[in-house]
Design an enzyme around this catalytic site. Structure first.
Site, PDB file in Angstrom:
ATOM      1  N   ASP A 107      -8.836  -5.481   6.327  1.00 18.82           N
ATOM      2  CA  ASP A 107      -9.376  -6.309   5.251  1.00 18.82           C
ATOM      3  C   ASP A 107     -10.343  -7.358   5.789  1.00 18.82           C
ATOM      4  O   ASP A 107     -11.340  -7.688   5.134  1.00 18.82           O
ATOM      5  CB  ASP A 107      -8.241  -6.975   4.481  1.00 18.82           C
ATOM      6  CG  ASP A 107      -7.587  -6.035   3.484  1.00 18.82           C
ATOM      7  OD1 ASP A 107      -8.293  -5.547   2.591  1.00 18.82           O
ATOM      8  OD2 ASP A 107      -6.384  -5.778   3.604  1.00 18.82           O
ATOM      9  N   ARG A 126       7.023  -6.211   3.162  1.00 17.36           N
ATOM     10  CA  ARG A 126       5.714  -6.698   2.720  1.00 17.36           C
ATOM     11  C   ARG A 126       5.605  -6.497   1.211  1.00 17.36           C
ATOM     12  O   ARG A 126       5.642  -5.373   0.719  1.00 17.36           O
ATOM     13  CB  ARG A 126       4.561  -5.982   3.422  1.00 17.36           C
ATOM     14  CG  ARG A 126       3.209  -6.498   2.894  1.00 17.36           C
ATOM     15  CD  ARG A 126       2.050  -6.164   3.780  1.00 17.36           C
ATOM     16  NE  ARG A 126       1.620  -4.780   3.652  1.00 17.36           N
ATOM     17  CZ  ARG A 126       0.455  -4.321   4.151  1.00 17.36           C
ATOM     18  NH1 ARG A 126      -0.357  -5.143   4.805  1.00 17.36           N
ATOM     19  NH2 ARG A 126       0.127  -3.053   4.023  1.00 17.36           N
ATOM     20  N   GLU A 165      -6.422 -12.439   6.453  1.00 16.94           N
ATOM     21  CA  GLU A 165      -7.232 -11.228   6.518  1.00 16.94           C
ATOM     22  C   GLU A 165      -8.538 -11.328   5.734  1.00 16.94           C
ATOM     23  O   GLU A 165      -9.100 -10.320   5.309  1.00 16.94           O
ATOM     24  CB  GLU A 165      -6.417 -10.032   6.031  1.00 16.94           C
ATOM     25  CG  GLU A 165      -5.664 -10.271   4.738  1.00 16.94           C
ATOM     26  CD  GLU A 165      -4.623  -9.202   4.445  1.00 16.94           C
ATOM     27  OE1 GLU A 165      -4.699  -8.117   5.045  1.00 16.94           O
ATOM     28  OE2 GLU A 165      -3.741  -9.463   3.604  1.00 16.94           O
ATOM     29  N   ASP A 199      17.272 -11.500  -2.529  1.00 17.55           N
ATOM     30  CA  ASP A 199      18.614 -11.167  -3.030  1.00 17.55           C
ATOM     31  C   ASP A 199      19.026  -9.762  -2.614  1.00 17.55           C
ATOM     32  O   ASP A 199      20.212  -9.476  -2.420  1.00 17.55           O
ATOM     33  CB  ASP A 199      18.670 -11.289  -4.552  1.00 17.55           C
ATOM     34  CG  ASP A 199      18.799 -12.727  -5.026  1.00 17.55           C
ATOM     35  OD1 ASP A 199      18.959 -13.626  -4.179  1.00 17.55           O
ATOM     36  OD2 ASP A 199      18.748 -12.951  -6.245  1.00 17.55           O
ATOM     37  N   HIS A 201       0.801  -1.225   0.000  1.00 18.94           N
ATOM     38  CA  HIS A 201       0.000   0.000   0.000  1.00 18.94           C
ATOM     39  C   HIS A 201       0.835   1.276   0.000  1.00 18.94           C
ATOM     40  O   HIS A 201       0.274   2.372   0.018  1.00 18.94           O
ATOM     41  CB  HIS A 201      -0.948   0.005   1.206  1.00 18.94           C
ATOM     42  CG  HIS A 201      -2.022  -1.038   1.122  1.00 18.94           C
ATOM     43  ND1 HIS A 201      -2.963  -1.055   0.124  1.00 18.94           N
ATOM     44  CD2 HIS A 201      -2.293  -2.106   1.918  1.00 18.94           C
ATOM     45  CE1 HIS A 201      -3.781  -2.083   0.301  1.00 18.94           C
ATOM     46  NE2 HIS A 201      -3.386  -2.737   1.364  1.00 18.94           N
TER      47      HIS A 201
END
Length: 257
Positions: A178, A73, A152, A87, A48
């Site tokens: 959510d 995230r 969620e 990586d 987000h």
């Protein structure tokens, strides 16, 4: 020399309480400032917030050696995206919208080198191996990977017990916003039916061998979640904190004027 120890993963395994904050500016300078507060973990949010691989990589870099552990995230659990941020040096991922044990198992495999997983072996040119200065990185990296899955939705809650049985999942993070929306209470995670599901889910996670996590900006609610078993608890969002402080400062001067 082995891969760096994942201090966040180790702390979860030791049942330590860990307080975190969302880093939503998408800028390494802001994240570096946020780290001076001493949060145990910071979410570099690619779902987000306006982040891409380069900005995520830069924020991981500024957190190197800091107390605040970077939790990345991603907007989705795609294998190629997981490979890229690992990586770049991420060791802990938070993946949204996990709704089944099969999905969780696929994420575990995406974070690990063969034979335990499918992660591509190209870390020699990446920060993860300190640019080839960690000769045993590929042989030892799997043990330091930490996977946090977000449950969620109603389907995720229904599958929670099966998700909790997946080896390689370190923690389950309940997404209150959510979940509330999926339950028909858009924007109101405090609605009694939603609150009951959240508290029950946190208790079930805490009773398993996984760590329970959640976000709560209200202090009383955060304390309540901690009482239900939340172990990695996000208590702030940097963008919100700046906005609230700026508005309060301006409001005070207008009132004084």
């Amino acid at each position: 020399m082995p891969a760096p120890k994942n201090s966040f993963k180790a702390a979860l395994a030791n049942d330590e309480m860990l307080y975190g904050c969302w880093a939503g500016f998408g800028d390494p300078y802001a994240t570096e400032v946020l780290a001076t507060a001493g949060f145990d973990w910071l979410v570099i949010d690619g779902e987000h917030a306006p982040n891409d691989l380069r900005s995520i990589s830069a924020q991981i870099a500024v957190l190197s050696g800091k107390h605040s552990h970077p939790v990345v995230r991603l907007p989705m659990g795609e294998d190629w995206a997981i490979k890229q941020v690992l990586d770049a040096g991420a060791q802990t991922l938070l993946i949204p919208m996990v709704e089944s044990a099969d999905q969780a198992r696929a994420l575990v495999r995406a974070m690990r080198y063969p034979p335990e997983g499918i992660r591509g072996s190209g870390a020699a040119l990446a920060r993860a191996s300190h640019f080839s200065t960690i000769p045993d990185y590929i042989a030892t990296a799997n043990a330091q990977m930490c996977l946090l899955v977000q449950v969620e939705t109603v389907d995720g809650i229904t599958a929670l017990d099966e998700i909790l049985e997946v080896e390689g999942v370190d923690g389950v993070f309940i997404g209150p916003s959510d979940l509330a929306a999926d339950m028909g209470h858009m924007g109101d995670s405090s609605a009694p039916p939603v609150a009951r599901v959240i508290k029950d889910a946190l208790a079930r996670i805490a009773a398993s061998d996984k760590a329970a996590g959640i976000l709560a900006l209200d202090h009383a609610t955060a304390q309540e979640y901690a009482g239900c078993g939340a172990q990695f608890l996000a208590v702030g969002i940097d963008v919100v904190m700046l906005a609230q402080t700026a508005r309060a400062t301006m409001a005070k001067w207008r009132d004084d004027g």
